[in-house]
Design a protein around this motif. Structure first.
Motif, PDB file in Angstrom:
ATOM      1  N   ALA A 152       0.941  -1.032   0.060  1.00  0.00           N
ATOM      2  CA  ALA A 152       0.103  -0.245  -0.099  1.00  0.00           C
ATOM      3  C   ALA A 152       0.892   1.362  -0.113  1.00  0.00           C
ATOM      4  CB  ALA A 152      -0.928   0.137   1.192  1.00  0.00           C
ATOM      5  N   GLY A 153       0.589   2.590  -0.596  1.00  0.00           N
ATOM      6  CA  GLY A 153       1.109   3.509  -0.901  1.00  0.00           C
ATOM      7  C   GLY A 153       1.743   3.473  -2.185  1.00  0.00           C
ATOM      8  N   GLY A 154       2.387   4.656  -2.611  1.00  0.00           N
ATOM      9  CA  GLY A 154       2.989   4.864  -3.706  1.00  0.00           C
ATOM     10  C   GLY A 154       1.949   4.939  -4.745  1.00  0.00           C
ATOM     11  N   VAL A 155       2.082   4.318  -6.020  1.00  0.00           N
ATOM     12  CA  VAL A 155       0.978   4.337  -6.962  1.00  0.00           C
ATOM     13  C   VAL A 155       0.941   3.085  -7.838  1.00  0.00           C
ATOM     14  CG1 VAL A 155       0.344   5.225  -9.542  1.00  0.00           C
ATOM     15  CG2 VAL A 155       1.708   6.640  -7.908  1.00  0.00           C
ATOM     16  N   GLN A 156       0.005   2.205  -7.575  1.00  0.00           N
ATOM     17  CA  GLN A 156      -0.172   0.954  -8.070  1.00  0.00           C
ATOM     18  C   GLN A 156      -1.180   1.066  -9.341  1.00  0.00           C
ATOM     19  OE1 GLN A 156       1.024  -1.315  -5.824  1.00  0.00           O
ATOM     20  NE2 GLN A 156       1.321   0.443  -4.634  1.00  0.00           N
ATOM     21  N   ALA A 157      -0.774   0.043 -10.141  1.00  0.00           N
ATOM     22  CA  ALA A 157      -1.377  -0.432 -11.412  1.00  0.00           C
ATOM     23  C   ALA A 157      -2.084  -1.524 -11.572  1.00  0.00           C
ATOM     24  CB  ALA A 157      -0.486  -0.014 -12.532  1.00  0.00           C
ATOM     25  N   ARG A 158      -3.388  -1.755 -12.238  1.00  0.00           N
ATOM     26  CA  ARG A 158      -3.829  -3.051 -12.569  1.00  0.00           C
ATOM     27  C   ARG A 158      -4.527  -2.793 -13.943  1.00  0.00           C
ATOM     28  NH1 ARG A 158      -9.325  -2.674 -12.630  1.00  0.00           N
ATOM     29  NH2 ARG A 158     -10.297  -1.048 -11.587  1.00  0.00           N
ATOM     30  N   PRO A 159      -4.677  -4.019 -14.664  1.00  0.00           N
ATOM     31  CA  PRO A 159      -5.219  -4.016 -15.949  1.00  0.00           C
ATOM     32  C   PRO A 159      -6.722  -3.609 -15.940  1.00  0.00           C
ATOM     33  CG  PRO A 159      -3.883  -5.986 -15.558  1.00  0.00           C
ATOM     34  CD  PRO A 159      -3.981  -5.360 -14.362  1.00  0.00           C
ATOM     35  N   GLY A 160      -7.111  -2.862 -16.805  1.00  0.00           N
ATOM     36  CA  GLY A 160      -8.435  -2.414 -17.052  1.00  0.00           C
ATOM     37  C   GLY A 160      -9.270  -3.466 -17.668  1.00  0.00           C
ATOM     38  N   GLU A 161     -10.694  -3.440 -17.604  1.00  0.00           N
ATOM     39  CA  GLU A 161     -11.447  -4.080 -18.411  1.00  0.00           C
ATOM     40  C   GLU A 161     -11.418  -4.022 -19.822  1.00  0.00           C
ATOM     41  OE1 GLU A 161     -15.556  -3.645 -16.818  1.00  0.00           O
ATOM     42  OE2 GLU A 161     -14.731  -4.796 -14.828  1.00  0.00           O
ATOM     43  N   ASP A 162     -10.980  -2.429 -20.342  1.00  0.00           N
ATOM     44  CA  ASP A 162     -11.086  -2.146 -21.681  1.00  0.00           C
ATOM     45  C   ASP A 162      -9.583  -2.548 -22.327  1.00  0.00           C
ATOM     46  OD1 ASP A 162      -9.280  -0.422 -20.294  1.00  0.00           O
ATOM     47  OD2 ASP A 162     -10.269   1.266 -21.005  1.00  0.00           O
ATOM     48  N   GLY A 163      -8.780  -3.473 -21.594  1.00  0.00           N
ATOM     49  CA  GLY A 163      -7.508  -3.675 -22.065  1.00  0.00           C
ATOM     50  C   GLY A 163      -6.163  -2.799 -21.830  1.00  0.00           C
ATOM     51  N   GLY A 164      -6.842  -1.484 -21.292  1.00  0.00           N
ATOM     52  CA  GLY A 164      -5.717  -0.493 -20.624  1.00  0.00           C
ATOM     53  C   GLY A 164      -5.270  -0.750 -19.421  1.00  0.00           C
ATOM     54  N   TRP A 165      -4.708   0.235 -18.500  1.00  0.00           N
ATOM     55  CA  TRP A 165      -4.354   0.187 -17.281  1.00  0.00           C
ATOM     56  C   TRP A 165      -5.180   1.362 -16.420  1.00  0.00           C
ATOM     57  CZ3 TRP A 165      -0.886  -3.381 -15.324  1.00  0.00           C
ATOM     58  CH2 TRP A 165      -0.168  -4.224 -16.180  1.00  0.00           C
ATOM     59  N   ARG A 166      -5.365   0.951 -15.044  1.00  0.00           N
ATOM     60  CA  ARG A 166      -5.801   1.784 -14.198  1.00  0.00           C
ATOM     61  C   ARG A 166      -4.921   2.126 -12.995  1.00  0.00           C
ATOM     62  NH1 ARG A 166     -10.984   4.133 -15.582  1.00  0.00           N
ATOM     63  NH2 ARG A 166     -11.567   2.986 -17.345  1.00  0.00           N
ATOM     64  N   LEU A 167      -4.766   3.329 -12.677  1.00  0.00           N
ATOM     65  CA  LEU A 167      -3.722   3.776 -11.707  1.00  0.00           C
ATOM     66  C   LEU A 167      -4.333   4.280 -10.490  1.00  0.00           C
ATOM     67  CD1 LEU A 167      -1.102   5.495 -13.861  1.00  0.00           C
ATOM     68  CD2 LEU A 167      -1.206   3.185 -13.278  1.00  0.00           C
ATOM     69  N   TYR A 168      -3.941   3.810  -9.264  1.00  0.00           N
ATOM     70  CA  TYR A 168      -4.215   4.392  -7.955  1.00  0.00           C
ATOM     71  C   TYR A 168      -3.051   4.951  -6.981  1.00  0.00           C
ATOM     72  CZ  TYR A 168      -8.282   1.084  -9.160  1.00  0.00           C
ATOM     73  OH  TYR A 168      -9.472   0.652  -9.627  1.00  0.00           O
ATOM     74  N   GLY A 169      -3.313   6.041  -6.322  1.00  0.00           N
ATOM     75  CA  GLY A 169      -2.018   6.547  -5.552  1.00  0.00           C
ATOM     76  C   GLY A 169      -1.877   7.929  -5.641  1.00  0.00           C
ATOM     77  N   GLU A 170      -0.844   8.553  -5.283  1.00  0.00           N
ATOM     78  CA  GLU A 170      -0.433   9.666  -5.409  1.00  0.00           C
ATOM     79  C   GLU A 170       1.038  10.062  -5.421  1.00  0.00           C
ATOM     80  OE1 GLU A 170      -1.260  12.179  -1.696  1.00  0.00           O
ATOM     81  OE2 GLU A 170      -1.889  10.285  -0.941  1.00  0.00           O
ATOM     82  N   ALA A 171       1.459  10.801  -6.164  1.00  0.00           N
ATOM     83  CA  ALA A 171       2.836  11.452  -6.023  1.00  0.00           C
ATOM     84  C   ALA A 171       3.005  12.890  -5.672  1.00  0.00           C
ATOM     85  CB  ALA A 171       3.550  11.159  -7.433  1.00  0.00           C
ATOM     86  N   ALA A 172       3.943  13.206  -5.000  1.00  0.00           N
ATOM     87  CA  ALA A 172       4.143  14.652  -4.517  1.00  0.00           C
ATOM     88  C   ALA A 172       5.441  15.087  -5.028  1.00  0.00           C
ATOM     89  CB  ALA A 172       4.131  14.982  -3.048  1.00  0.00           C
ATOM     90  N   GLN A 173       5.716  16.420  -4.860  1.00  0.00           N
ATOM     91  CA  GLN A 173       7.157  17.028  -5.291  1.00  0.00           C
ATOM     92  C   GLN A 173       7.479  16.858  -6.718  1.00  0.00           C
ATOM     93  OE1 GLN A 173       8.847  16.046  -1.573  1.00  0.00           O
ATOM     94  NE2 GLN A 173      10.086  17.503  -2.215  1.00  0.00           N
TER      95      GLN A 173
END
Length: 399
Positions: A152-173
């Protein structure tokens, strides 16, 4: 190695200095930095159209100038003199090399011409205050823990249903993260068990993307906070199923070496200008009926600063031709800028200690850059580790 500048490089330096001299006085710099974008968009387009500044290191087949990193470093020395707020570093020094190294032919053809023309700007988004580690400047980036380590933390990526990717998380600075048209986001894919650090492309109008400008010590180096909430993204590269993070981490390290050489030249330009402004001031400021620059104690301090700046300039020029030395050159340049900016405040006397004085622009740049890309002692320690300076002869044989 022939370190002499060519006639074309000298002409580029002269033209750039002339343009920035007219458009980048201290008041103009402050005004540009306080706009919503964090830079003067009109000046950015002028530099792109007249000099091809954002496309210096882009290959000619993609609409760039096709020059070497040395040319980009030379240009950044001039932008450093003016403390120019611009997307140049985030776009040309950090994003373009990654797209060139990792992007597919279609991605390079779609993105590089727009980046070279200045119509598109880009930013590298790394979770947490870990940019220097991600670029392998202050530590080894291969463990990937700087990006969250798959937990947990950082940015996580998972495959999306449309064949692309979905990103969750945050980045600062994130340098220019609040205004860049395109984000290169370092994220973990595969979860904890099969964690891989990959790079993804996120457009400025992507759903679930929230950005805001952060308050920073150095307003001429704008930074943003990036939040990703089920945000659609495109993998930078071709084969997601068989992609490993070795190529990504190697590309980040290579980009870091070149960026360090560019940053070193920029810091040298700022230090040189801070010294020049200080010399000019002590030459006209009188005390006891004579210019304070005529006192021997002041001359000694200025001579020491001159040595610091020239040594840093030599290191930066060497690194421009050999980016492997970028980390050491950056350490030398950041230290020279910090010392020179501090002495500039001292030698300006009482007026120099006021927070609004122009000398503080250079001091803030020195402090902020060391926080973002250093500190100096870690830059040197990692360079020494890579060179094997603290390795025993037995350990070298074992390696």
């Amino acid at each position: 190695m022939d370190a002499a500048f060519t006639a074309e490089q000298d002409e580029m330096r002269r033209t750039l200095r002339e343009i920035l001299g007219k458009r980048c006085g201290p008041d103009e710099v402050k005004a540009a930095a306080r706009t919503a974008a964090g830079h003067d968009r009109e000046l950015w387009q002028q530099l792109a159209q007249q000099l091809g500044l954002p496309g210096i290191a882009v290959a000619e087949e993609y609409g760039g100038v096709g020059c070497t990193p040395a040319d980009l470093a030379l240009a950044c020395e001039e932008t450093g003199r003016a403390l120019l707020p611009s997307p140049l570093l985030a776009t040309a020094a950090l994003s373009v090399p990654l797209i060139t190294a990792l992007g597919t032919a279609a991605q390079r053809s779609a993105l590089l011409p727009a980046l070279a023309a200045g119509g598109l700007t880009a930013a590298l988004a790394v979770p947490g205050p870990a940019l220097s580690t991600a670029l392998a400047l202050t530590g080894d980036n291969t463990p990937g823990e700087w990006a969250g380590g798959g937990r947990a933390g950082g940015v996580q990526a998972r495959p999306g249903e449309d064949g692309g990717w979905r990103l969750y998380g945050e980045a600062a600075q994130v340098l220019d993260g609040h205004s860049a048209s395109l984000l290169l986001v370092a994220a973990h894919a595969g979860g904890f068990a099969r964690s891989r650090t990959l790079l993804f492309l996120v457009r400025e109008d992507a759903a679930g993307l929230a950005r805001s400008r952060q308050t920073t010590l150095d307003e001429t180096r704008p930074q943003g906070s990036v939040q990703l909430r089920d945000t659609p993204a495109e993998l930078l590269g071709a084969d997601a199923e068989n992609a490993t993070d070795e190529a990504v981490l190697a590309a980040l390290a290579s980009t870091g070496r070149t960026a360090a050489a560019v940053l070193a030249a920029e810091a040298v330009g700022a230090a040189g200008q801070a010294l020049a402004r200080t010399v000019e001031y002590v030459g006209r400021r009188e005390q006891f009926g004579r210019p304070i620059g005529s006192f021997q104690a002041v001359k000694h301090r200025l001579a020491d600063l001159y040595v610091h700046v020239q040594a840093a300039r030599s290191a930066a020029y060497y690194a421009a031709w050999d980016p492997q030395q970028g980390g050491l050159a950056l350490a030398q340049a950041l230290e020279a800028l910090r010392i020179t900016a501090g002495e500039a405040i001292q030698l300006h006397g009482g007026i120099g200690f006021t927070w609004e004085h122009d000398a503080h622009l250079y001091f803030k740049r020195a402090a902020a850059d060391e926080l973002l890309f250093g500190p100096v002692h870690r830059l040197r320690a990692h360079a020494a580790h890579r060179a094997g300076l603290f390795t025993t002869p037995q350990e070298k044989v074992a390696v």
